[in-house]
Design a protein around this motif. Structure first.
Motif, PDB file in Angstrom:
ATOM      1  N   UNK A  83       4.846 -16.887  15.015  1.00  0.00           N
ATOM      2  CA  UNK A  83       3.808 -16.201  14.236  1.00  0.00           C
ATOM      3  C   UNK A  83       2.542 -17.042  14.140  1.00  0.00           C
ATOM      4  N   UNK A  84       2.725 -18.350  14.013  1.00  0.00           N
ATOM      5  CA  UNK A  84       1.558 -19.222  13.903  1.00  0.00           C
ATOM      6  C   UNK A  84       0.849 -19.440  15.247  1.00  0.00           C
ATOM      7  N   UNK A 129      -0.872 -15.993  18.144  1.00  0.00           N
ATOM      8  CA  UNK A 129      -2.201 -15.360  18.110  1.00  0.00           C
ATOM      9  C   UNK A 129      -3.223 -16.169  18.892  1.00  0.00           C
ATOM     10  N   UNK A 131      -7.984 -19.466   9.326  1.00  0.00           N
ATOM     11  CA  UNK A 131      -7.786 -18.053   9.004  1.00  0.00           C
ATOM     12  C   UNK A 131      -6.360 -17.625   9.330  1.00  0.00           C
ATOM     13  N   UNK A 132      -5.848 -18.094  10.451  1.00  0.00           N
ATOM     14  CA  UNK A 132      -4.474 -17.716  10.812  1.00  0.00           C
ATOM     15  C   UNK A 132      -3.489 -18.274   9.798  1.00  0.00           C
ATOM     16  N   UNK A 149      -3.838 -16.626   6.228  1.00  0.00           N
ATOM     17  CA  UNK A 149      -3.364 -15.246   6.189  1.00  0.00           C
ATOM     18  C   UNK A 149      -1.842 -15.202   6.225  1.00  0.00           C
ATOM     19  N   UNK A 150      -1.263 -16.038   7.063  1.00  0.00           N
ATOM     20  CA  UNK A 150       0.191 -16.044   7.153  1.00  0.00           C
ATOM     21  C   UNK A 150       0.817 -16.552   5.859  1.00  0.00           C
ATOM     22  N   UNK A 151       0.210 -17.555   5.272  1.00  0.00           N
ATOM     23  CA  UNK A 151       0.790 -18.110   4.045  1.00  0.00           C
ATOM     24  C   UNK A 151       0.740 -17.106   2.904  1.00  0.00           C
ATOM     25  N   UNK A 152      -0.415 -16.492   2.741  1.00  0.00           N
ATOM     26  CA  UNK A 152      -0.595 -15.570   1.621  1.00  0.00           C
ATOM     27  C   UNK A 152       0.127 -14.251   1.834  1.00  0.00           C
TER      28      UNK A 152
END
Lengths: 207, 207, 207, 207
Positions: A171-172, A175, A195-196, A199-202
């Motif tokens: 996932x990290x 992209x 940004x990646x 966004x993934x963390x939140x």
DNA sequence: AGGTAATCGAGACGGTACGTCGTGTCTTCAC
DNA sequence: GTGAAGACACGACGTACCGTCTCGATTACCT
């Protein structure tokens, strides 16, 4: 450059070599020539063994004595671009993840690298051993670095512990990877890593 | 399947056709032959124009009359595999996203498709026009479907409205895409779509 | 120009023609085009049926409807250059022989003619019917003119009567012919006819 | 047979050879293959470089490395058939002339030779260098032999001294030559040489 | 006037050959 | 035995021409 390794086994046995020893200058000259040509905008498709040998001032047979074919050579070229990933130096897991992605953006997926990487990708199903080789020597180390950070985050409570680290790594990383593969001609923009990761963390669902 | 399209401009003007019209059977035969060969495990590298023409029972010049080269042909082959993405049918945005990823997993990245896709990837920087063509006709439609669902989710409050839909689309799609590119030889596992969507929705940080 | 003749049998039967009749303009256009191209220095080797049809503004199939191939067409081109040999007008046999050779030099072996003739020669063993056709319609008439003069000379006592007229014809004609075939690029020189005839008449042995 | 000669410059300089030397077996194999095919009745028109290489078991590029094209190859084939003309051995000039014509009839214009010769004729104006090459290496020697005999005859009083030996050579040789070119399918008959020589010596006018 | 039918230019079609280039192997001499 | 150089058999490249085959349009004869 970390040495060729593919063919020169450098194994324990002394192997009793006789006659004139191989010139290390040849290895260097060939790999450098490929990099120079790539730098000059020569597409990987136009890179024939014939041309590489010619421009490197090296006999064709000499090239084949070291590498089994264009793909094997490309693999070593790709490996010659490899660098050690940075160790965890950030204050928190989030910063470590950003640092790893930044390393990937600036080093691992720079223009030269992704050009060669595309050739390797094109060979994935045709020559699985080639890809395995690259995966084990380069990709695995990078993934392991990611997973180590993630495990640390799980232990410290910064990352959910119920998730698969392998999937998370995908996932990290992917992209940025697919952007590099599909439209590398434009540089990967600054700030993309943050940004990646954020966004993934939140998460995408509103809090 | 939407037809060839590359050469048939489908423009408004009647184009005043003269001479014997091109046989549509040839287009079919060639594309089908490529697909058959790929199905039979013939690598894209072994797919020479010579061989394609021979096995399709078609003159080489006839192939070149339609496609400028192997890459252009491969593009049309890839396009011939394209299908309309499913419309939003799920109860919630989460289900629609899963459905889109499932479609990608089952249709868009099947063995045949990703073999050809790898060739296209390898040609990205060598022939940008080729990739642009493919992006505009196939990729754009799929991305638009994703972004439409995401926008709908933002409107209904199911998705955070402060995020870029383009980046979000990458986050959803690329994990599956890079898996298909890098180790397609093993089928993409069931349940992968749900895991990707749910992880992205919830986020990686503990609640 | 004496008409095509090769294909249009012009036989006794009315042949019941229906449909649109063949345009005589096509025959003309094609033959004229070939002659123009030859005149422009286009070698017979570069003269493809494709090019001839293109430059004549004529469909390829239309050409093939009239001539079986390039050789048959060339034959008609060669025939279109044919002219009636001059009748015996000289005061003596010697002058008639010179006149015939002069005709050959000025008309029958001019630059254009011998270029086409070379093509026909090249086809002698490959397509014997072609050569036979040319021989019967063109060569035979010229040889007959020679033999007639020779027979007249034998009757009048100007030519030895114990010789074969066929061989004699060869002796007179072939020196000029082989010069035209082997180095036509330089014009056959004036006075050649007289020198050949006189040497043959007198003989090479001192009187 | 005098060897290929076209490419092997046989110059004074040692030429500093590097790399693998060209295999003489290839030259042999190719020329022999052409001769075999001609012997088998394969027309010169059907003799494609492709086929020659295939039947000789030789790569096409290897053929093109030695000969610039089909014509150059044919030239060497023709040269490989060349033999040294017989020296003057007869009691008188008349016998020497007959011997030379007999040599031409039996050797120089045999079936194989004239088949190839026709191709060369067809190429005369298209590639003058080719003809010049053949003329200088083969034809010139034969003509010189004729002219030497004629000069000897002039000195001994057997031949008129007021004639041009070049024209005389044409008078002797061309009747046989044009017969070979125009209707080689029937063998040149025995006794032809004597008839030509004697007729030319005596002259056509009655004594 | 309308129908029938062979012609026309145009160009697609399956083939074959062209001449060049690249592949991976080999053979030479020099080091 | 390794080095550069380059010949070798093989096969693909993209183009040109061959002779045949549709196309729609034209142009005569025959109702």
């Amino acid at each position: 450059m970390t040495g060729e390794g593919t063919t020169s086994a450098s194994a324990g046995a002394p192997a009793e070599r006789r006659g004139r020893p191989r010139s290390p200058a040849v290895d260097t000259a060939v790999v450098e020539t490929v990099l120079r040509l790539l730098e000059d905008g020569v597409g990987v498709a136009e890179l024939s063994m014939e041309r590489i040998a010619r421009e490197a001032g090296v006999g064709k047979a000499t090239v084949y004595r070291r590498w089994a074919g264009k793909e094997a050579l490309m693999l070593d070229v790709l490996r010659s671009l490899d660098e050690a990933v940075p160790g965890p130096a950030g204050a928190c897991v989030r910063d470590d993840l950003v640092a790893l992605l930044e390393f990937l953006r600036r080093r691992g997926l720079a223009k030269r690298s992704s050009a060669v990487l595309r050739t390797v990708v094109a060979q994935v199903q045709a020559r699985p051993a080639l890809w395995a080789e690259y995966h084990d020597t380069v990709v695995a180390a990078r993934r392991e670095a990611f997973e180590a950070v993630l495990r640390r985050g799980m232990a410290s409570g910064e990352i959910r512990a119920d998730l698969d680290t392998e999937l998370l790594t995908d996932l990290f990383v992917s992209p940025m990877l697919s952007r590099a593969l599909f439209h590398e001609w434009r540089e990967l923009p600054e700030g993309l890593s943050e940004r990646i990761v954020d966004t993934l963390l939140e998460g995408v669902r509103p809090a």
